[in-house]
Design a protein around this motif. Structure first.
Motif, mmCIF file in Angstrom:
data_model
loop_
_atom_site.group_PDB
_atom_site.id
_atom_site.type_symbol
_atom_site.label_atom_id
_atom_site.label_comp_id
_atom_site.label_asym_id
_atom_site.label_seq_id
_atom_site.Cartn_x
_atom_site.Cartn_y
_atom_site.Cartn_z
ATOM 1 N N LYS A 157 0.759 -1.202 0.036
ATOM 2 C CA LYS A 157 -0.098 0.132 -0.191
ATOM 3 C C LYS A 157 1.059 1.177 0.021
ATOM 4 N N GLN A 158 1.767 1.229 0.670
ATOM 5 C CA GLN A 158 2.651 2.225 0.828
ATOM 6 C C GLN A 158 3.265 3.035 -0.278
ATOM 7 N N ALA A 159 3.644 1.902 -1.060
ATOM 8 C CA ALA A 159 4.639 1.991 -2.424
ATOM 9 C C ALA A 159 3.581 2.670 -3.348
ATOM 10 N N MET A 160 2.259 2.809 -3.048
ATOM 11 C CA MET A 160 1.361 3.466 -4.119
ATOM 12 C C MET A 160 1.110 4.787 -3.801
ATOM 13 N N LEU A 161 1.612 5.422 -2.578
ATOM 14 C CA LEU A 161 1.303 6.554 -2.098
ATOM 15 C C LEU A 161 2.341 7.633 -2.170
ATOM 16 N N PHE A 162 1.720 9.056 -2.114
ATOM 17 C CA PHE A 162 2.791 10.292 -2.008
ATOM 18 C C PHE A 162 2.258 10.893 -0.640
ATOM 19 N N PRO A 163 2.604 10.373 0.453
ATOM 20 C CA PRO A 163 2.166 10.860 1.626
ATOM 21 C C PRO A 163 2.853 12.133 1.890
ATOM 22 N N GLN A 164 2.351 13.052 2.794
ATOM 23 C CA GLN A 164 2.869 14.424 3.515
ATOM 24 C C GLN A 164 2.860 14.388 4.674
ATOM 25 N N PRO A 165 4.126 13.953 5.578
ATOM 26 C CA PRO A 165 5.422 14.020 5.041
ATOM 27 C C PRO A 165 5.573 12.524 4.429
ATOM 28 N N ALA A 166 6.672 12.526 3.696
ATOM 29 C CA ALA A 166 7.107 11.203 3.138
ATOM 30 C C ALA A 166 7.394 10.049 4.054
ATOM 31 N N GLN A 167 7.224 8.960 3.832
ATOM 32 C CA GLN A 167 7.474 7.706 4.767
ATOM 33 C C GLN A 167 8.311 6.734 3.928
ATOM 34 N N PRO A 168 9.039 6.089 4.845
ATOM 35 C CA PRO A 168 9.910 4.937 4.128
ATOM 36 C C PRO A 168 9.054 4.245 3.376
ATOM 37 N N GLY A 169 9.535 3.589 2.057
ATOM 38 C CA GLY A 169 9.141 2.836 1.256
ATOM 39 C C GLY A 169 7.690 3.357 0.234
ATOM 40 N N ASP A 170 7.587 4.600 0.435
ATOM 41 C CA ASP A 170 6.423 5.235 -0.204
ATOM 42 C C ASP A 170 6.580 5.368 -1.698
ATOM 43 N N ALA A 171 5.760 5.868 -2.607
ATOM 44 C CA ALA A 171 6.105 6.299 -4.056
ATOM 45 C C ALA A 171 7.376 7.111 -4.095
ATOM 46 N N PHE A 172 7.662 8.074 -3.340
ATOM 47 C CA PHE A 172 8.688 8.920 -3.669
ATOM 48 C C PHE A 172 9.971 8.019 -3.395
ATOM 49 N N HIS A 173 9.976 7.000 -2.665
ATOM 50 C CA HIS A 173 11.254 6.252 -2.400
ATOM 51 C C HIS A 173 11.420 5.427 -3.424
ATOM 52 N N GLN A 174 10.007 4.957 -4.018
ATOM 53 C CA GLN A 174 10.205 3.884 -5.105
ATOM 54 C C GLN A 174 10.785 4.664 -6.118
ATOM 55 N N ILE A 175 10.408 5.790 -6.542
ATOM 56 C CA ILE A 175 10.958 6.741 -7.781
ATOM 57 C C ILE A 175 12.511 6.642 -7.690
#
Length: 418
Positions: free
Chosen positions: A364-382
């Protein structure tokens, strides 16, 4: 047990529906999770910090912040990844203030934030905005000119990426903006062997508001009492009055074949309980629209509803990290009339495993752009995707005076100043 044993044609529809939902009642969000096996699971959990450095160009605010100040709708529409990626990078540990040590260069330009009154990006302005931004960085720093963008990445979340149009026929006619043909594109659009997807692009999920979805979570014990769920257009009479072009007819086929099927909860209505309904559903349809992708894919994964992907040759987000074949169901566009047979034929143990994989928080985390960022989220996958492209090939650097890109190539309208 296969659901084929309970197909509606073998018994009255009401009885079939009841038996199906009883059979699937164990497929809820409270079951054990399952980690992705093999390299995909490792990739999903990679940490990009220490593996790359990114230099963020400082552009005049007319290219980014002033756009948002003018129209805040940009912060919540499905193209908003370009805004939140910028906000993430400026405070990220991988940012470097020394361009000489950078592995990648990022240009924060919001090409989807100039909106019509109806909230759609203006496609004829987007390429002009992008060209203007590239002209700015190439005239103020030496780094673009030494590679003509081969060590630069751009977030282009339009329907058809850097082809900058929402209708496929016109997007294909335009092609990728010539100035971006050496750069790495981070985009939502993905379709195999398509002119709007260049080799080496990083496919990402569209933006879906994490906080909004979080406020609509239902209790873990809530049963999944809906077999198949979909809310959205089946026809786009405004832009496709003759029919057949929108969604290549796949959505129309869903409606015509299953509007009266009790296993299918489908409608054009978008109720306030939309997110809750997805959490009460076993399968969520994710058909193509004007483009192959939509936020439904993100919503389905986040809410543990098995995505039924109806979009031939689609290239899905972070496919090296997310095992789409294992968590979703792929249905060919021509097979939509058989959708009920396909879904009711899936063995129960297969459904249960898909649900366990979807229940994994890292998925689930990998599909999201949360604010603030979290480990493993879409930002980190990019960032992981960018790190895996390093080191750059020696050919990215041009010889002094060498030119590859043609600055005057493209439609005449794109060459107008912005």
């Amino acid at each position: 047990m296969a659901l084929a044993l309970l197909r509606p044609r073998l018994m009255p529809s009401a009885v079939a529906l009841a038996l199906l939902l009883v059979a699937c009642s164990g497929v809820a969000r409270g079951q054990d999770t399952e980690r992705i096996e093999g390299s995909a699971g490792d990739v999903l959990e990679d940490d990009p910090v220490g593996r790359l450095k990114v230099y963020v160009y400082e552009l005049p605010t007319k290219y980014n912040k002033k756009m948002v100040a003018k129209d805040s709708r940009c912060l919540s529409h499905m193209f908003a990844a370009e805004i939140f990626m910028h906000r993430f990078l400026v405070s990220s540990a991988i940012r470097t203030l020394n361009p000489e040590e950078a592995d990648w260069f990022y240009t924060p330009v919001y090409t989807t934030c100039d909106l019509t009154p109806w909230g759609h990006p203006l496609p004829f302005k987007s390429p002009r905005i992008m060209r203007s931004a590239i002209q700015f960085i190439s005239s103020h720093w030496p780094y673009w000119n030494r590679t003509e963008g081969a060590d630069h990445f751009f977030v282009v979340p339009h329907d058809f990426g850097a082809c900058f149009h929402y209708q496929e026929e016109k997007a294909i006619e335009r092609g990728i903006l010539p100035l971006l043909r050496r750069a790495t594109l981070v985009q939502t659009f993905g379709q195999k062997d398509h002119v709007c997807l260049k080799e080496g692009s990083i496919n990402i999920p569209p933006y879906a508001p994490p906080q909004k979805m979080k406020t609509h979570l239902v209790p873990p014990e809530t049963p999944r009492s809906i077999f198949v769920y979909f809310r959205g257009l089946f026809y786009d009479t405004a832009n496709d009055p003759e029919g057949g072009y929108y969604a290549r007819g796949a959505r129309a086929s869903v409606w015509e074949n299953f509007k009266n099927n009790p296993l299918f909860d489908i409608s054009t209505d978008h109720p306030p309980t939309y997110y809750e309904d997805m959490q009460r559903s076993i399968f969520c349809l994710c058909p193509l629209g004007w483009a192959p992708w939509s936020p439904r894919l993100v919503e389905a994964v986040v809410f543990g509803c098995i995505p039924v992907i109806i979009a031939d040759d689609i290239v899905l987000p972070f496919a090296d990290a997310i095992p789409w074949d294992e968590i979703g169901v792929f249905v060919a566009e021509d097979d939509v009339p058989k959708l009920d047979t396909i879904l009711t034929s899936i063995p129960m143990e297969v459904i249960l495993r898909k649900q366990r994989l979807l229940a994994n928080p890292s998925m689930k985390q990998a599909m999201l752009f949360p604010q603030p960022a979290q480990p493993g989220d879409a930002f980190h996958q990019i960032l992981n995707g960018l790190a895996r492209k390093l080191p750059h090939d020696k050919g990215v650097h041009l010889n002094p005076g060498q030119k590859v890109l043609n600055w005057t190539q493209g439609p005449v309208g794109d060459l107008k100043p912005w």
